[in-house]
Design a protein around this motif. Structure first.
Motif, short mmCIF file in Angstrom:
data_model
loop_
_atom_site.label_atom_id
_atom_site.label_comp_id
_atom_site.label_asym_id
_atom_site.label_seq_id
_atom_site.Cartn_x
_atom_site.Cartn_y
_atom_site.Cartn_z
N ARG B 63 0.70 -1.18 0.10
CA ARG B 63 0.08 0.11 -0.11
C ARG B 63 1.01 1.17 -0.06
NH1 ARG B 63 -3.22 -1.10 5.12
NH2 ARG B 63 -3.27 0.88 5.15
N TYR B 64 0.83 2.16 -1.12
CA TYR B 64 1.54 3.30 -1.10
C TYR B 64 1.42 4.24 0.08
CZ TYR B 64 3.26 2.27 -5.67
OH TYR B 64 3.80 1.80 -6.74
N GLY B 69 6.55 3.99 -1.32
CA GLY B 69 7.21 3.94 -2.41
C GLY B 69 8.75 4.15 -2.47
N MET B 70 9.23 4.91 -1.54
CA MET B 70 10.16 5.92 -1.57
C MET B 70 11.53 5.09 -1.87
SD MET B 70 9.82 8.89 -1.79
CE MET B 70 8.29 9.78 -1.82
N GLY B 71 11.56 3.94 -1.23
CA GLY B 71 13.05 2.87 -1.43
C GLY B 71 13.09 2.57 -2.86
N GLY B 72 11.93 2.24 -3.57
CA GLY B 72 12.08 1.97 -4.99
C GLY B 72 12.25 3.30 -5.76
N ILE B 73 11.73 4.51 -5.51
CA ILE B 73 12.03 5.55 -6.11
C ILE B 73 13.43 5.74 -5.95
CG2 ILE B 73 11.60 8.01 -6.51
CD1 ILE B 73 8.44 7.19 -5.91
N HIS B 134 12.29 8.19 2.65
CA HIS B 134 12.39 6.82 2.98
C HIS B 134 12.80 6.50 4.45
CE1 HIS B 134 13.11 2.53 2.41
NE2 HIS B 134 14.19 2.60 2.31
N MET B 135 13.85 7.10 4.79
CA MET B 135 14.33 6.96 5.99
C MET B 135 13.05 7.32 7.12
SD MET B 135 18.05 8.11 6.02
CE MET B 135 18.54 7.23 7.73
N LEU B 136 12.37 8.46 6.87
CA LEU B 136 11.47 8.85 7.76
C LEU B 136 10.29 7.79 7.81
CD1 LEU B 136 9.85 11.48 9.42
CD2 LEU B 136 9.02 12.15 7.28
N ARG B 137 9.81 7.31 6.74
CA ARG B 137 8.92 6.33 6.62
C ARG B 137 9.30 5.40 7.51
NH1 ARG B 137 8.14 1.00 5.74
NH2 ARG B 137 9.69 1.01 3.64
N VAL B 138 10.68 4.65 7.38
CA VAL B 138 11.05 3.70 8.24
C VAL B 138 11.10 3.84 9.72
CG1 VAL B 138 13.08 2.29 8.63
CG2 VAL B 138 12.50 2.71 6.29
N VAL B 139 11.27 4.95 10.09
CA VAL B 139 11.23 5.48 11.38
C VAL B 139 9.94 5.52 12.08
CG1 VAL B 139 11.56 7.25 12.99
CG2 VAL B 139 13.07 6.74 11.51
N LEU B 140 8.73 5.90 11.24
CA LEU B 140 7.61 6.24 11.55
C LEU B 140 6.72 4.91 11.79
CD1 LEU B 140 6.32 9.36 9.40
CD2 LEU B 140 6.84 9.32 11.68
N SER B 247 8.25 -4.21 5.67
CA SER B 247 7.43 -4.35 6.89
C SER B 247 6.09 -3.84 6.59
CB SER B 247 8.13 -3.59 7.93
OG SER B 247 8.47 -2.25 7.50
N GLY B 248 5.22 -4.37 6.93
CA GLY B 248 3.86 -3.80 6.63
C GLY B 248 2.84 -3.55 7.93
N PRO B 249 1.62 -2.96 7.62
CA PRO B 249 0.82 -2.84 8.71
C PRO B 249 0.14 -4.26 9.14
CG PRO B 249 -0.17 -2.11 6.67
CD PRO B 249 1.03 -2.75 6.34
N ALA B 250 -0.67 -4.20 10.11
CA ALA B 250 -1.26 -5.51 10.43
C ALA B 250 -2.31 -6.01 9.20
CB ALA B 250 -2.31 -5.41 11.64
N PRO B 251 -2.34 -7.35 9.02
CA PRO B 251 -3.16 -7.62 7.70
C PRO B 251 -4.55 -6.93 7.74
CG PRO B 251 -2.16 -9.35 8.71
CD PRO B 251 -1.69 -8.20 9.69
N VAL B 252 -5.10 -6.62 6.65
CA VAL B 252 -6.25 -6.20 6.61
C VAL B 252 -7.32 -7.51 5.97
CG1 VAL B 252 -8.00 -4.67 5.25
CG2 VAL B 252 -5.78 -4.00 6.22
N VAL B 253 -8.31 -7.75 6.26
CA VAL B 253 -9.28 -8.73 5.82
C VAL B 253 -10.42 -8.02 5.17
CG1 VAL B 253 -10.69 -10.78 6.23
CG2 VAL B 253 -8.60 -10.29 7.65
#
Lengths: 178, 265
Positions: B63-64, B69-73, B134-140, B247-253
């Motif tokens: 999920r963007y 997507g900052m690492g990929g960019i 990207h680093m900010l996202r990884v921290v957050l 790393s992702g959020p808790a799975p969504v069902v």
């Protein structure tokens, strides 16, 4: 599939067609973009401006040259200027064997190629070694001022066999009255 | 899937005939078959480029809104910088007489030279920005925590390498901006205790920003640092996979996936 109602089948078919045409558009866009980039890169490798010596240049007046071979323009323009009684011409300093630059050996009165030993007399005629024909001469003319103009993009070639016809081509030498 | 009647009437498409040749089969060992998940995964795993991506991934991890997507960019920008940089090298001489002249030549005469130079410049600026984001996202998202703490360190090294690439690229136009930036930057290196002066001397290849410094910046910029960065990038991407994927959020069902009994299908 057979259990689906006709309307549902038609809807699915329309969806599949839209999917297929969307894919086609995307692929067309991607290949178009990549193809354009490839053409741009290709064009990039052909510079518009060169920083090389011009192939057409003036070398001075006939009186500036003594009888014999003149080496002043070898380094800069790859030519020897040769003056003989009554005429002057320029030899393009490129061995007709494999394209090395020969040396003028004053003591032996000949051009000698260091690569494979081709030898040429003062007029650039091959007499020893593997060279197949005399060295080419460049286009020369006298401009309105009386200066000698050389153009190394226009070379006068001698046939490998038969008599050499440099003198038959007035572009290959200038006549000097004195 | 049943072929459509009109398709059946046609001769075998060129694409299909190409796929039957030995040449094609020797390159693509496993043909992509959309039959089941396992054979699809096999086609991905047997292709060197596709296998760089995981064959399967957690739906929630892509999920963007979560990864940005900052690492990929950042990696994409690195590729852009590599391609445009290699092309720029075809017209650039790292010498005091020619360097700035080549920049003007690229800007005003070389076909697409200005576009290329600006692509390299903007991609360079953007890469620094996207790495910070990207680093900010990884921290957050707390993605630096166990078991990903080593990859965080690798990422910090990659950040430093990116900044060094920016810094060494700064001098290459050999203009006033780059000259003074490197003068200031190497004077900062001088502030390091004990070895400061030696570091500056080794960076510049002398005591002033001159021809040696230009050549050194060029070699570091085009070869030295990129090679080291590629090694660390390989480790970085490999570890993303080995440490359990993005790393992702808790799975969504999804609601549609919940049966009346309350169990996922």
């Amino acid at each position: 599939m057979a259990l689906l109602k006709p309307a549902a089948t038609a809807g699915r078919r329309a969806g599949a067609d839209a999917y297929a045409s969307r894919r086609r558009v995307v692929w067309l866009a991607v290949t178009g973009f990549c193809g354009t980039c490839a053409l741009m890169v290709l064009r990039f490798f052909f510079p518009r401006t060169l920083f090389e010596a011009s192939t057409r240049f003036r070398i001075g007046y006939p009186a500036d040259f003594a009888l014999g071979v003149d080496e002043r323009f070898k380094q800069s323009n790859r030519i020897w200027v040769v003056r003989e009684p009554g005429k002057l011409f320029a030899i393009y300093a490129k061995c007709t064997h494999l394209g090395c630059t020969p040396n003028w050996i004053e003591a032996e009165n000949k051009f000698k190629c260091p690569c494979h030993g081709s030898g040429y007399d003062m007029e650039g005629r091959n007499f020893e070694g593997p060279a197949p024909r005399p060295m080419d001469r460049t286009y020369v003319e006298l401009d309105a001022e009386g200066q000698i103009v050389v153009d190394t993009s226009r070379l006068v070639q001698c046939a490998p066999t038969g008599p050499c016809e440099f003198d038959a081509n007035p572009e290959s030498y200038v006549v000097i009255s004195s | 899937m049943k072929p459509e009647p009109e398709r059946e009437a046609n001769r075998v498409p060129l694409r299909e005939r190409v796929r039957q040749t030995q040449l094609w089969k020797s390159i693509f060992r496993v043909e992509l078959q959309r039959t089941d998940k396992r054979t699809r995964a096999l086609a991905v795993l047997s292709n060197v480029f596709l296998h760089l991506h995981p064959a399967r991934i957690n739906r929630d991890a892509v999920r963007y809104g979560y990864t940005w997507g900052m690492g990929g960019i950042s990696f994409y920008l690195f590729l852009v910088l590599t391609v445009t940089g290699v092309l720029l090298m075809f017209y650039y001489h790292p010498t005091k007489i020619q360097a700035f002249r080549d920049i003007l030549y690229l800007e005003h005469d070389v076909p697409f030279g200005r576009l290329l130079r600006n692509m390299h410049r903007w991609a360079g600026h953007l890469m620094v920005i996207t790495i910070w984001l990207h680093m900010l996202r990884v921290v957050l998202t707390g993605s630096y925590k166990t078991p990903r703490e080593f990859n965080w360190v690798v990422g910090v090294i990659l950040l430093v390498l990116t900044l060094l690439l920016s810094f060494t690229g700064y001098l290459l136009p050999d203009d006033q901006l780059g000259f003074w930036a490197v003068t200031v930057g190497t004077n900062m290196a001088r502030a390091a205790p004990l070895v400061g002066n030696d570091i500056r001397f080794a960076l510049l290849g002398g005591s002033i920003v001159d021809a040696n410094a230009l050549l050194r910046a060029y070699v570091w910029h085009c070869i030295g640092i990129p090679v080291v960065a590629i090694v660390f990038m390989s480790v970085h991407f490999w570890r993303v996979r080995k440490d359990g994927g993005i790393s992702g959020p808790a799975p969504v069902v999804l609601e549609s996936e919940i049966t009346p009994a309350g169990k996922p299908k």
